[in-house]
Structures are given as structure tokens and as C-alpha cells.
Write an enzyme that holds these catalytic residues in place. Structure first.
Site, PDB file in Angstrom:
ATOM      1  N   LYS A   1       1.398  -7.722  12.898  1.00 28.51           N
ATOM      2  CA  LYS A   1       0.250  -6.920  12.467  1.00 28.51           C
ATOM      3  C   LYS A   1      -0.952  -7.476  13.210  1.00 28.51           C
ATOM      4  O   LYS A   1      -1.350  -8.615  12.992  1.00 28.51           O
ATOM      5  CB  LYS A   1       0.063  -7.040  10.952  1.00 28.51           C
ATOM      6  CG  LYS A   1      -1.084  -6.194  10.416  1.00 28.51           C
ATOM      7  CD  LYS A   1      -1.149  -6.214   8.892  1.00 28.51           C
ATOM      8  CE  LYS A   1      -2.309  -5.355   8.406  1.00 28.51           C
ATOM      9  NZ  LYS A   1      -2.402  -5.271   6.953  1.00 28.51           N
TER      10      LYS A   1
ATOM     11  N   THR B   1       2.092  -4.284   4.297  1.00 26.82           N
ATOM     12  CA  THR B   1       2.062  -4.533   5.739  1.00 26.82           C
ATOM     13  C   THR B   1       1.684  -5.978   6.090  1.00 26.82           C
ATOM     14  O   THR B   1       2.037  -6.460   7.158  1.00 26.82           O
ATOM     15  CB  THR B   1       1.075  -3.580   6.445  1.00 26.82           C
ATOM     16  OG1 THR B   1      -0.217  -3.765   5.880  1.00 26.82           O
ATOM     17  CG2 THR B   1       1.510  -2.146   6.317  1.00 26.82           C
ATOM     18  N   ASP B   2       0.969  -6.665   5.200  1.00 30.32           N
ATOM     19  CA  ASP B   2       0.434  -7.981   5.567  1.00 30.32           C
ATOM     20  C   ASP B   2       1.514  -8.947   6.048  1.00 30.32           C
ATOM     21  O   ASP B   2       1.311  -9.676   7.019  1.00 30.32           O
ATOM     22  CB  ASP B   2      -0.298  -8.627   4.376  1.00 30.32           C
ATOM     23  CG  ASP B   2      -1.659  -8.001   4.125  1.00 30.32           C
ATOM     24  OD1 ASP B   2      -1.964  -6.978   4.758  1.00 30.32           O
ATOM     25  OD2 ASP B   2      -2.410  -8.537   3.283  1.00 30.32           O
TER      26      ASP B   2
ATOM     27  N   THR C   1       0.811  -1.216   0.000  1.00 26.93           N
ATOM     28  CA  THR C   1       0.000   0.000   0.000  1.00 26.93           C
ATOM     29  C   THR C   1       0.843   1.263   0.000  1.00 26.93           C
ATOM     30  O   THR C   1       0.472   2.258  -0.613  1.00 26.93           O
ATOM     31  CB  THR C   1      -0.930  -0.012   1.238  1.00 26.93           C
ATOM     32  OG1 THR C   1      -1.801  -1.115   1.099  1.00 26.93           O
ATOM     33  CG2 THR C   1      -1.746   1.248   1.356  1.00 26.93           C
TER      34      THR C   1
END
Ligand code: GLU
Length: 448
Positions: A261, A182-183, A106
Site C-alpha cells: 500500500k 487495506t492497511d 473499509t
């Protein structure tokens, strides 16, 4: 696939071609006396052949089913959006040298307003142009390594990132920033923590929960915090830099082996688990939150071991789990299994014969806890003790995904089970915490 009509096949493709329309055009569809108007959307390759998808005025996408009386016509061609970044800011003299390596996610994405989808499109150098404040912090060098969403990355990509980081440090970078989806950023952070040891400079992974062209984006703040750490932090470790809270107040600096996360969408999704933060960036300053860290050095020496063995699995135990799952991995040549057990580190007794067979055939089997907070202690209950005597290795407070990455890394270095066992239990990159950290901060801040 038709480039102008991506995802359309069969009857739908024929009708759209005959109407001379392409994805992005404003079209009108008439059928059974009803008119639909909207922008023609692409379809997934897995979609059926019997619908045409348009984005109607309200912003919603609708699928219009193809019928023999249907008529399609073009109302207007919409200008295809393109992103032209401003020229990068001028380098200022005397600044520390920082490299930004982009891998996608992202933070390097823009919303495609034709489709509403978020695409990994912008490079590290575009990011530098969009966030000119960075030129007050460092002299930035940029490189695009991948343009991928992080769920598509594999251990081979971790190796490539590690080698790229090494190359830039050798060339004199005084800090390296990696922009990343970020995943799976926690996995890559752990992978780099093992693959590059005795670092002389900080290596900072950074991502964003909202893309940079949305008003609520966290991309710029996170990137500024990351570059500041890369340029000036006193530590030389692999870390993750992300929002500490939902406001733009502070950027939390997490150790690469202890971070997870923990929220799907909030800006403060990342938390250090069983460990306190390494540092915080607040008001343009780096505030160290512990004295125990590996310090920055002036040389460019380090140990690079970028290989990972992919035949390692992370298996989450659940009530009623069929031990066939363990057998399957053994039969298919897996060399290591990380179990995510219940509570203090348990699996049902029904799995014991399969675990015994796995260990007897040379597979390394180790235990983490699905509780997330706290540490494995297999001496308390009979099931835990019996698992220990079968040869299951307890992994204390190590995160399950860090354990997976660590075992992949270990088995990428050695085939010797004894050496693998001892490396697994040795604290290499702060993956074991000496003190237990109470989980007060994470649940509190996730409540809102
Ligand atoms: N799933 C994507 C990724 O991890 C986008 C999410 C993000 O970057 O935050 O790359």
C-alpha cells in the site's frame, strides 16, 4: 461504561444522565448566555471528563466544556440508523463455486452517520446482496471470520485465515476471496503465500479505500474483479485485487509477496514493487501479464503450514540509531531480525558489535532496503561486505514486510538456524524477482 453514553465519565456522565439524554439525541446546551445545538456524540474512553461533544449543523464536532451554570436538554431523539441488506441474489446453475470470507476493514464498513465514524459492520453475505452482479460470475458461499480493522490483526489471525481458506478449498471452492482492511493487506497476502503452498485455485485478497455506502466507493468494482479472478483466473496463487488507476477502468492483480500500500487514500494505492502485475481485470476479462505463474488445477491438494513465530522484528535503521535497540530484542528472546537498511543494504558501523552478538547468540539477521525499489547488494561497499562477513543474510529485492512475514513463517516451522537460513534465501512464493523491474509505473501513477 454506560451503553447509552459511551465514553462519558465523571461529571460529564452525571450531567447527561440527569438530562435523560443519550448518544444520538439532538440536544441543546446553554451556558453563559450562549446556546449550542447538535447531536450528542460518543467519546473515546481516553477522553477527559470535562467536555461534552456534539455534532453541530455544519457537520463539525465541537467539545463544550462543562461549567457549573451549564444546562443540557433533549430536543429530539434521532432514529438510530440500521442497515438492512437486500436479500441475496438467486444462485445461477452451473457457476464456479467461490467462497467470500470477510475479515473486516473499509470494504465491510459503513459510515455511522450518528458519529461520522467508519465501523466494520457488514458481512460477506451482505456484500453479496449489495453487489448482485456477483451472481453472474459465481455461485457464492460466504463466511464471516472476523470483523476487525486490519491493524488489529496479528500473525494468529493469519493462521486462522489460512486454515479457513484451506477448509473451503477442501470443501470444493474453486476460488477464495478474502475481504480485508487495506492497511495490512500486504502482510496478510504474504503470510498466506507462505502458509498455503502449491495451491490448486486462486486466493484473492480485496479491500476498498472508501466504504461501500459512499458514492466514490471502490468496493463493488474491486469485489467484482476479485470474484472474477477467483472464479476464472488461470493462476492458482495468493493475490491482491485493487483499482489499478483512480478511475474504475481496471483492477490490478498483484502477487501477494510483492505488493504494498503506497498511498494513504487513493483508490490506486496498491502497487507491485520490483515486480510486474500478474494480471489485470478489464471489461470483465482477465488479462494475464506474464506467462510465469502457478496454474490452476482440478484437485484439492495443497500444503498447509499455518504457524508463525511472533518473536521476529522489523527494524528500520536511521542515522544515529542506538544499537541498544538490537540488544533489547536479543535480550528479550527474539529469534529473528529483519533490518531495513539504507541504500544497497547498510547500517552504521556503530551497530556492528550488536549485530555480531545477535548472530552469535543464534538470532537470524537479514537485510532488506528502505529504498523500496531495487535490490540489496552488499558487495559494493565496505560496510555491506563487513555485514555479510558478520553473517547478515542479504534479501535481494524482497519487500521488508514480506521478509518479516517470511521469517516469522520460517521460524514457525523450524528451530534449526541452518534450515532457516536456507529457507530464507529460497524463492518460495515469488518473493524474489529474477529480473529487476523499473519503478516507472508506480511513481508516475502516484503523481496526480
Ligand atoms: N485501517 C483500516 C484497515 O486497514 C481501514 C482501512 C481500509 O480498510 O482501507 O482495516
Amino acid at each position: 461504561m454506560d451503553e447509552k453514553l459511551p465514553g462519558y465519565r465523571g461529571e460529564a456522565l452525571r450531567i447527561l444522565k440527569e438530562a435523560y439524554v443519550e448518544v444520538g439525541d439532538l440536544i441543546r446546551i446553554e451556558k453563559a448566555g450562549v446556546t449550542y445545538e447538535g447531536i450528542l456524540m460518543p467519546r473515546s474512553e481516553l477522553g477527559d471528563e470535562r467536555h461534552i461533544t456534539i455534532k453541530i449543523r455544519s457537520g463539525y464536532n465541537i467539545g463544550v466544556r462543562i461549567t457549573s451554570d451549564m444546562r443540557v436538554e433533549k430536543k429530539a431523539s434521532i432514529a438510530k440508523p440500521s442497515f438492512i441488506p437486500p436479500p441475496p441474489p438467486k444462485q445461477k446453475p452451473g457457476m464456479p463455486r467461490v467462497t467470500i470470507i470477510s475479515t473486516g476493514g473499509t470494504i465491510a464498513s459503513r459510515v455511522d452517520y450518528r458519529t461520522g465514524a467508519v465501523r466494520p459492520a457488514i458481512s460477506a453475505s451482505d456484500l453479496y446482496s449489495i453487489v448482485p452482479e456477483l451472481s453472474d460470475i459465481a455461485a457464492i458461499d460466504t463466511e464471516v471470520l472476523f470483523s476487525m480493522f486490519s491493524e488489529d490483526l496479528t500473525p494468529k489471525h493469519w493462521s486462522q485465515i489460512a486454515m479457513k481458506v484451506a477448509e473451503h478449498i477442501k470443501r470444493g471452492a474453486q476460488g477464495v476471496v478474502i475481504t480485508h482492511g487495506t492497511d495490512t493487506m500486504g502482510y496478510t497476502a504474504a503470510a498466506l503465500s507462505f502458509a498455503i503452498q502449491k495451491l490448486p485455485v486462486p486466493v484473492v485478497l480485496v479491500g476498498a479505500q472508501r466504504s461501500e455506502d459512499r458514492p466514490s466507493s471502490d468496493a463493488a468494482e474491486n469485489l467484482i474483479g476479485a470474484v472474477l479472478c477467483a472464479a476464472r483466473a488461470p493462476f492458482a496463487e495468493v493475490v491482491v485485487a485493487m483499482h489499478q488507476t483512480i478511475s474504475d477502468e481496471a483492477i490490478a492483480i498483484h502477487r501477494g509477496t510483492k505488493v504494498r500500500k503506497l498511498h494513504t487514500s487513493r483508490r490506486d494505492a496498491f502497487k507491485s514493487v520490483n515486480s510486474s502485475l500478474l494480471a489485470r481485470v478489464y471489461n470483465g476479462e482477465i488479462i494475464m501479464l506474464t506467462d510465469e505463474y502457478n496454474g490452476r488445477r482440478d484437485d484439492a491438494e495443497f500444503i498447509l503450514k499455518p504457524d508463525f513465530e511472533e518473536k521476529v522484528a522489523l527494524i528500520k535503521f536511521y542515522p544515529g540509531m542506538n544499537p541498544d535497540i538490537i540488544d533489547w530484542h536479543v535480550q528479550n528472546g527474539y529469534k529473528g531480525i529483519i533490518l531495513e537498511g539504507t541504500g544497497l543494504g547498510h547500517v552504521g558501523r556503530r551497530c556492528f558489535p550488536s549485530i555480531r552478538k545477535a548472530i552469535e547468540s543464534g538470532v537470524i539477521v537479514a537485510m532488506t532496503s528502505q529504498c523500496i525499489w531495487g535490490r540489496v547488494n552488499m558487495n559494493v561497499y565496505t560496510n555491506g561486505r563487513d555485514l555479510l562477513s558478520l553473517g547478515v543474510i542479504p534479501l535481494g529485492d524482497m519487500l521488508a514486510e514480506t521478509a518479516l512475514v517470511k521469517l516469522m513463517w520460517i521460524l514457525g516451522q523450524t528451530d534449526d538456524p541452518e534450515e532457516a537460513r536456507s529457507l530464507l534465501m529460497r524463492n518460495i512464493a515469488h518473493e524474489f524477482s529474477s529480473r529487476s523491474v523499473e519503478p516507472i509505473e508506480p511513481p508516475e501513477s502516484i503523481k496526480a
